[in-house]
Design a protein around this motif. Structure first.
Motif, PDB file in Angstrom:
ATOM      1  N   ASP A  74       0.833  -1.211   0.000  1.00  0.00           N
ATOM      2  CA  ASP A  74       0.000   0.000   0.000  1.00  0.00           C
ATOM      3  C   ASP A  74       0.862   1.254   0.000  1.00  0.00           C
ATOM      4  OD1 ASP A  74      -2.316  -1.393   0.004  1.00  0.00           O
ATOM      5  OD2 ASP A  74      -2.851  -0.967   2.097  1.00  0.00           O
ATOM      6  N   ARG A  75       1.823   1.280   0.882  1.00  0.00           N
ATOM      7  CA  ARG A  75       2.672   2.479   1.016  1.00  0.00           C
ATOM      8  C   ARG A  75       3.456   2.746  -0.279  1.00  0.00           C
ATOM      9  NH1 ARG A  75      -0.025   3.251   4.842  1.00  0.00           N
ATOM     10  NH2 ARG A  75       0.572   3.566   7.010  1.00  0.00           N
ATOM     11  N   LEU A  76       4.017   1.680  -0.842  1.00  0.00           N
ATOM     12  CA  LEU A  76       4.833   1.855  -2.058  1.00  0.00           C
ATOM     13  C   LEU A  76       3.955   2.235  -3.244  1.00  0.00           C
ATOM     14  CD1 LEU A  76       7.219  -1.184  -1.507  1.00  0.00           C
ATOM     15  CD2 LEU A  76       7.849   1.238  -1.330  1.00  0.00           C
ATOM     16  N   SER A  77       2.761   1.644  -3.324  1.00  0.00           N
ATOM     17  CA  SER A  77       1.858   1.963  -4.439  1.00  0.00           C
ATOM     18  C   SER A  77       1.385   3.409  -4.356  1.00  0.00           C
ATOM     19  CB  SER A  77       0.649   1.024  -4.438  1.00  0.00           C
ATOM     20  OG  SER A  77       1.063  -0.292  -4.644  1.00  0.00           O
ATOM     21  N   ALA A  78       1.201   3.886  -3.123  1.00  0.00           N
ATOM     22  CA  ALA A  78       0.751   5.268  -2.950  1.00  0.00           C
ATOM     23  C   ALA A  78       1.849   6.258  -3.323  1.00  0.00           C
ATOM     24  CB  ALA A  78       0.305   5.491  -1.499  1.00  0.00           C
ATOM     25  N   ARG A  79       3.098   5.840  -3.133  1.00  0.00           N
ATOM     26  CA  ARG A  79       4.205   6.796  -3.309  1.00  0.00           C
ATOM     27  C   ARG A  79       4.859   6.736  -4.684  1.00  0.00           C
ATOM     28  NH1 ARG A  79       9.659   6.765   0.373  1.00  0.00           N
ATOM     29  NH2 ARG A  79      10.802   8.260  -0.922  1.00  0.00           N
ATOM     30  N   PHE A  80       4.874   5.561  -5.299  1.00  0.00           N
ATOM     31  CA  PHE A  80       5.624   5.400  -6.553  1.00  0.00           C
ATOM     32  C   PHE A  80       4.694   4.938  -7.676  1.00  0.00           C
ATOM     33  CE2 PHE A  80       8.696   4.558  -3.127  1.00  0.00           C
ATOM     34  CZ  PHE A  80       9.629   5.541  -3.420  1.00  0.00           C
ATOM     35  N   ASP A  81       4.922   5.454  -8.887  1.00  0.00           N
ATOM     36  CA  ASP A  81       4.073   5.090 -10.024  1.00  0.00           C
ATOM     37  C   ASP A  81       4.035   3.579 -10.217  1.00  0.00           C
ATOM     38  OD1 ASP A  81       3.537   7.694 -10.476  1.00  0.00           O
ATOM     39  OD2 ASP A  81       4.985   7.943 -12.132  1.00  0.00           O
ATOM     40  N   ASP A  82       5.211   2.943 -10.078  1.00  0.00           N
ATOM     41  CA  ASP A  82       5.255   1.493 -10.270  1.00  0.00           C
ATOM     42  C   ASP A  82       5.462   0.744  -8.940  1.00  0.00           C
ATOM     43  OD1 ASP A  82       7.863   2.154  -9.779  1.00  0.00           O
ATOM     44  OD2 ASP A  82       8.693   1.205 -11.581  1.00  0.00           O
ATOM     45  N   GLY A  83       4.959   1.344  -7.866  1.00  0.00           N
ATOM     46  CA  GLY A  83       5.127   0.736  -6.538  1.00  0.00           C
ATOM     47  C   GLY A  83       4.485  -0.630  -6.421  1.00  0.00           C
ATOM     48  N   ALA A  84       3.466  -0.890  -7.254  1.00  0.00           N
ATOM     49  CA  ALA A  84       2.815  -2.208  -7.213  1.00  0.00           C
ATOM     50  C   ALA A  84       3.734  -3.296  -7.735  1.00  0.00           C
ATOM     51  CB  ALA A  84       1.527  -2.185  -8.032  1.00  0.00           C
ATOM     52  N   ASP A  85       4.796  -2.889  -8.434  1.00  0.00           N
ATOM     53  CA  ASP A  85       5.697  -3.871  -9.059  1.00  0.00           C
ATOM     54  C   ASP A  85       7.033  -4.021  -8.327  1.00  0.00           C
ATOM     55  OD1 ASP A  85       3.833  -4.296 -11.075  1.00  0.00           O
ATOM     56  OD2 ASP A  85       4.570  -2.570 -12.197  1.00  0.00           O
TER      57      ASP A  85
END
Ligand SMILES: O=C(CO)COP(=O)(O)O
Length: 247
Positions: free
Chosen positions: A188-199
């Motif tokens: 959640d945190r990475l997806s919220a902060r980075f465009d490709d945080g889900a990856d």
């Protein structure tokens, strides 16, 4: 794009040139396609391991300095690791945070240096037992992620490893629900902060063994493992790689 699966071994302060025979064994027995394999030996062995494995596995350092060169006796620059054949660097491991008092800010600086040298930063976070007992785990992980992961992080240049300090080298592991809770928070945190945080690949580390690897790899948002003791022997690390490859 889904996160790439990664089985990473952290040899810590173990191993000599003779230990590289374990890697020959690993290469002949186990190299399963379907996941990436990384070994981070002591700095003395990075070049020899990279030369010996010829790109069949990735090789990494266990730390780097935030500066590119200079009067820093005993330290290693990210570009020196890269020059020796490394493609990755573990940064902010709890043993570095404890033994060398590394702060989130310092880890972030090292990660920027790693990225500038073309290395993938494997950034470690994790709570102590006292923090878990005090109900602070999610706050600690959030703060470490915010502080240690630089703005230049992408799915291509960064991997995050969740390593509960109390599970490292102890034979104790969190419950599946506890791992799932932290990995979901990190996603959640990475997806919220980075465009490709889900990856961005999320590894679990702490007493991963052949006997518990498959169960851990089945937990949502666990994309691999950072393995200490069980990465030292091909007979232990091989089955862990195999379990990840088929997950
Ligand atoms: O610290 C670790 C990997 O970086 C985990 O170590 P162990 O697998 O020995 O518990």
């Amino acid at each position: 794009m889904a996160p790439r699966k990664l089985a990473a071994g952290n040899w810590k302060m173990n191993g000599t040139l003779a230990s590289l025979a374990e890697i020959d064994q690993l290469l002949s027995d186990h190299l399963a396609p379907g996941c990436d394999v990384l070994i981070c030996p002591p700095a003395t062995l990075v070049h020899a391991l990279a030369a010996r494995t010829q790109g069949k596995i990735a090789v990494g350092g266990q730390d780097c300095h935030a500066k590119t060169s200079g009067a820093h006796t005993g330290d290693i620059a990210a570009a020196q690791l890269q020059d020796a054949g490394a493609s990755h660097a573990i940064l902010g491991h709890s043993e570095r945070r404890t033994d060398h008092a590394e702060t989130d800010e310092q880890v972030r600086g090292k990660a920027v240096a790693a990225h500038e040298a073309g290395l993938v930063a494997v950034i470690c976070v994790g709570e102590t037992e006292a923090q878990r007992d005090a109900g602070q785990t999610l706050d600690v992980i959030s703060a470490q992620l915010a502080g240690s992961v630089p703005d230049c992080a992408t799915a291509a240049n960064t991997v995050i490893a969740y390593e509960p300090v109390w599970a490292i080298g102890t034979g104790r592991t969190p419950t599946n629900d506890q791992i799932a809770e932290v990995h979901a928070l990190m996603r959640d945190r990475l997806s919220a902060r980075f465009d490709d945080g889900a990856d961005i690949a999320l590894l679990y580390g702490g007493s991963v063994k052949p006997g518990n690897a498959a169960e851990i790899f089945a937990i949502p948002h666990v994309n691999g493992a950072l393995v200490g003791g069980a990465s030292l022997k091909a007979q232990d690390f091989g089955p862990i790689i195999a379990a990840l490859a088929v997950t």
